[in-house]
Every structure is written in structure tokens, then in C-alpha cells.
Scaffold this active site. Structure first.
Site, PDB file in Angstrom:
ATOM      1  CD  GLU A 373      -3.054  -0.796   2.438  1.00  0.00           C
ATOM      2  OE1 GLU A 373      -4.005  -1.561   2.381  1.00  0.00           O
ATOM      3  OE2 GLU A 373      -2.439  -0.143   3.429  1.00  0.00           O
ATOM      4  CB  CYS A 374       0.497   4.410   0.295  1.00  0.00           C
ATOM      5  SG  CYS A 374       0.769   6.131   0.178  1.00  0.00           S
ATOM      6  N   GLY A 375       3.254   3.862   0.403  1.00  0.00           N
ATOM      7  CA  GLY A 375       5.060   3.823   0.474  1.00  0.00           C
ATOM      8  C   GLY A 375       5.217   2.461   0.006  1.00  0.00           C
ATOM      9  CB  THR A 489      -3.549  -0.487  -4.279  1.00  0.00           C
ATOM     10  OG1 THR A 489      -4.375   0.903  -4.276  1.00  0.00           O
ATOM     11  CG2 THR A 489      -3.495  -0.855  -2.826  1.00  0.00           C
TER      12      THR A 489
END
Length: 512
Positions: A373-375, A489
Site C-alpha cells: 500500500e502507498c509507500g 495500490t
């Protein structure tokens, strides 16, 4: 009971007030359970550092009203005292999203209620749990006007019970006198002004540094115990504990929360602990204990406590490791989990650790189930360009470059899967949250990437989701990478609403 710490707006000091109260309660040797309204990751880190217990997020958009109630009830059972830190201003929320239209709270029966546009606000949580509010006010530029503000907050929605107020950032004894005189006048005129339960003078030295995504996380700060000790001293001196202590006390008769009219149900409220087998391992419908490596250090620390608990309850042994410092992945793992965080702040160190980047790439190429996720997505990309426009090599399994920028992407998203994966079916929808200043600026075709690197391209495709913000006029966006056993994502998901996603991930790891 318990108490909700709310602000009249953002930036009034409710996090400092919350931490001071938590520190004072812990100094007394009490077991304290804290909660945070909304999708926040960093404030809960500070809560946990004080209490020694994971802070739980209460977010009816990422989960549901029923989940909020169940989560609160479940985690207060083993605590003596509990408190909830709110988000933004007391009534700051959103218009009720489509999937939550059936959710109602008592205040919507009131003619004066504005809760229809304050879904997921601090006031909404207070009503779902039937709890009173302690309202924090920033008094730096106020004197007599404080009475009008308090009166307005108290009258705005009569179903929100304001148990008291905290006067924060008071400049002097004379300033305090002017403020209390104004509230005394309100009490004399109205007869129901909330009492002053705390007065805090300006404390310039008791501040937490921040940066582009909010507060600096606890792992990057030195001497936190001393900071919390000073906050506890402040709380002992500045609050009316004779009134506050009973309000924080958790009921033991099972009536905590007053859960009437709970609203939308979740598919599975709280997954129960997995049964233990004779050999000491765990078992959950078809799954024995599996080892999942969870990236956890200064660069990757954004995880909901409920997500980690759910994985454990589904049979996962979580192996925490550091992409910054470890030379290799944990041994005998069957899955990888990369949460969000600040890889942009530690990009040189992440690039320098070539051995672990190669190990991650090799594991993913070998088909190890991976969720990022993200990072985590940023780390799996080819390159990361920081705020100074310097490019750093990352793991390189996603054929893209991500770059930091000035634009903050922030908000809830309803995401619909465009393609089938082992975790989610085509057309399945989830609610998530985005919060980042990076963006994908380059996407290479698989063929071009293979030609440039000489490596066999991974079967990874883009996009996974079509996302829609809460703004009905905003255009849908496309986002997310996916493969046979990979999902990366920008969306942060709370699996409490979607336990089947966690279960599929654990099953996928067990089959690896």
C-alpha cells in the site's frame, strides 16, 4: 463510560491534550485503551507509545457504524479507562456516501441536526457510541467571544453531549479570567454552560514536529519518555481530575456504548482467534500457520492494528523486518506485506541496501504473494524521485517511476476492481483512503522494460481499480498494479470491513 476529545477545529491542540491525559492515566498505573477517529496512522503511534496498547481506528466509511461499535466494545473489555481522540472539528465530516445511506443516528431525528453532512465526524462517532465530548478550544485570539463559540457548539446539535471544555493556549492569568468570566455569563444566561475541566497555558516547548504528511512518527523522535513525562506533569496540574476520572472509567456491566440503531452491518464484525492445533500451530478454514514478512521501520509504519490482528487470527505469523537495515528477508516466509510510510525520507538508505532489494525482487519474481500500500507501492517501483528531484533506485518489480510533488492527494475513495485477482473479483468494490504527495510519472511497457534490463518481465498489469472520490462531480480515476500474486495500490484499506481479502491473502500465502 468513556470520553471523546474533540476540537472546535483542526489545530487546536487536541492531540496534545489527548496525549497528556493518556500519560497521566498511565502514570497512575491504569490500563488505558485509546481510539482515534478517522484513517489516521501517526496519532495512533503516539497513543500506543504512551499506553503500551495498540490504538484502534474508528472510521465508519472504511468499515461501518456497526464495526465502530463492535471495535470499541471489544477493546474496552480489557481496559480500566478509555478515551477517543477526534478528527478535525467536532462536526467536520462528509456527506453520507451511497453505501451508508441506511445508516442513521439519533440526531437525524432532531430538527436542528446537521449530521446528514457530518458522516464520520467526531460528533457522529460520539453518537454511535453514546459518549460525551470534551471540547478543546484554542484561546490564543479569544476572550469574551469564547462564550458565543461554546454556546454555538452546544446548541448546534442537542444530541451531542458536551461534558466540558478545555481552554488551551491561554496567555496569562488575566486572559484566563476574561475567558472564565465570559463562560460564567453564559451559564448565568443559559443555565447549562459546560464546565471548564482544563486550562492549559501556552507551552511552546511541548510541541511535536511535523512535515508534509502530518506529525513526524514516533520512531524518528528522541527522548519520547521524557516528553510524555512532561505531558503527564502538565495534565496533573491543568485538569479537573475529580470530574474527568469517572468519565474515563470503562463500564463493566456490558452497557458500554449504548448501541441502539447501529446502522449498516459488516460482513464479519470481528474475526475470532484461530483455534490451536495439537502441534501448537493455528488453523483457520483450510489454513495452517503461515509466515508473512511485514516491513516495519522508519520508512514503513502505516498499519491498522486491526489489520495485523486479523492476519494473526487467520493463522499468520507476522515476521517484522526492516528494508532499511536488514541484509535479507526473514527466513522461511510465505508472503510479503508492505504498508505505507515515508520511503521518500529514507530513499538513499533504501537504495543503498541492494541486498535486500534484490531479495525482495527475487521473492516476488518467484511468485511469493505480496500486498503493498502507498509507500509500499513506491518501494516496489523502478525509481523514486524525492522532493529535491534526485532519483533513487527501488526494488524494480513495478514498471514505473514515482515522484514527490507539492500536490496532496487526500480523501476517501470507492474503488471498483476492473480485473480479477486472487484477492478480489472483477466488479467487487471497497472503500479506501488516499494520502500521499507522490505520483506515477512514468509507466514503461513490459516489452520495453525487458529490453532495457534483459530481465523476463513479470506478468503485472495496470490499472487494478477505478476509483471515485466523495465529490460526485470528480472524474473517476484509475489506479493500482496487479499480478497473479501481487497487489500494489495507493489505497489504504481497513480489512475489518473486508475480512475475506485478508483471508484470501493468508490462504494464498499458505499455498505458496
Amino acid at each position: 463510560m468513556s470520553l471523546v476529545i474533540a476540537g472546535e477545529r483542526s489545530g487546536v491542540g487536541k492531540t496534545t491534550v489527548t496525549l497528556a491525559l493518556l500519560a497521566a492515566l498511565r502514570r497512575r498505573g491504569l490500563q488505558v485503551q485509546s481510539f482515534k477517529v478517522g484513517p489516521d496512522y501517526i496519532d495512533p503511534m503516539f497513543h500506543q507509545a504512551v499506553t503500551g496498547r495498540p490504538c484502534r481506528n474508528l472510521d465508519p466509511i472504511l468499515t461501518s457504524p456497526r464495526y465502530v461499535q463492535t471495535c470499541f466494545h471489544t477493546h474496552t473489555q480489557t481496559a480500566d479507562y478509555a478515551l477517543i481522540e477526534g478528527v478535525m472539528g467536532l462536526f467536520d465530516g462528509v456527506e453520507i456516501p451511497g453505501r451508508c445511506q441506511k445508516s442513521k443516528v439519533k440526531s437525524q431525528k432532531s430538527k436542528s441536526s446537521a449530521m446528514a453532512a457530518a458522516y464520520a465526524s467526531t460528533a457522529h462517532i460520539a453518537q454511535l457510541l453514546n459518549l460525551p465530548v470534551l471540547l478543546v478550544l484554542d484561546c490564543r485570539h479569544l476572550s469574551g467571544s469564547i462564550a458565543a463559540i461554546v454556546d454555538g457548539y452546544q446548541q448546534f446539535d442537542p444530541d451531542v453531549q458536551i461534558a466540558g471544555v478545555v481552554l488551551n493556549r491561554v496567555g496569562s492569568d488575566r486572559h484566563r479570567q476574561l475567558l472564565t468570566q465570559a463562560l460564567d455569563y453564559l451559564q448565568a444566561r443559559q443555565g447549562n454552560a459546560p464546565p471548564v475541566l482544563g486550562v492549559i497555558h501556552r507551552q511552546a516547548e511541548l510541541t511535536i514536529p511535523d512535515r508534509h504528511l502530518g506529525l513526524v512518527p514516533t520512531a524518528e523522535l528522541d527522548d519520547l519518555p521524557r516528553f510524555f513525562d512532561r505531558l503527564a506533569d502538565l495534565a496533573e496540574q491543568c485538569f479537573d481530575w475529580d470530574v474527568l476520572l469517572p468519565l474515563f472509567k470503562v463500564n463493566t456491566d456490558g452497557s458500554e456504548g449504548g448501541f441502539d440503531n447501529p446502522g449498516v452491518d459488516t460482513p464479519s464484525l470481528m474475526v475470532q482467534p484461530a483455534p490451536t492445533l495439537a502441534d501448537g500451530s493455528f488453523f483457520y478454514p483450510g489454513v495452517r500457520l503461515v509466515a508473512i514478512a511485514v516491513a516495519y521501520d522508519r520508512a514503513f509504519s502505516f498499519y491498522y492494528a486491526d489489520n495485523l490482528d486479523l492476519l494473526r487470527q487467520l493463522g499468520a505469523d507476522l515476521c517484522f523486518w526492516s528494508p532499511l537495515q536488514d541484509a535479507t528477508l526473514p527466513a522461511n516466509i510465505q508472503g510479503l506485506y508492505f504498508g505505507g510510510g515515508f520511503p521518500e525520507m529514507f530513499a538513499p538508505a533504501l537504495e543503498h541496501n541492494q541486498a535486500v532489494r534484490r531479495a525482495v525482487q527475487a521473492a516476488i519474481r518467484a511468485g511469493m504473494p505480496t500486498y503493498a500500500e502507498c509507500g509500499g507501492l513506491m518501494y516496489l517501483a523502478e525509481r523514486l524521485i524525492d522532493f529535491e528531484q534526485r532519483a533513487w533506485e527501488m526494488v524494480g518489480v513495478l514498471p514505473c517511476t514515482v515522484a514527490m510533488g507539492d500536490r496532496l492527494v487526500l480523501g476517501y475513495r470507492q474503488a471498483t476492481a476492473l480485473h480479477p485477482t486472487t484477492l478480489i473479483a472483477t466488479g467487487e468494490t471497497v472503500w479506501g483512503h488516499e494520502f500521499h504527495r507522490s505520483a506515477i510519472i512514468q509507466e514503461e511497457s513490459m516489452g520495453a522494460r525487458a529490453a532495457n534490463t534483459g530481465a523476463q518481465p513479470l506478468p503485472i498489469a495496470y490499472p487494478l481499480w477505478q476509483t471515485q472520490s466523495l465529490n460526485p462531480d470528480a472524474k473517476p480515476q484509475r489506479e493500482g498494479w496487479y499480478g497473479d500474486r501481487l497487489l500494489a495500490t495507493y489505497l489504504h484499506l481497513h480489512w475489518g470491513q473486508y475480512p475475506h481479502l485478508a483471508q484470501r491473502f493468508v490462504q494464498q500465502c499458505a499455498a505458496y
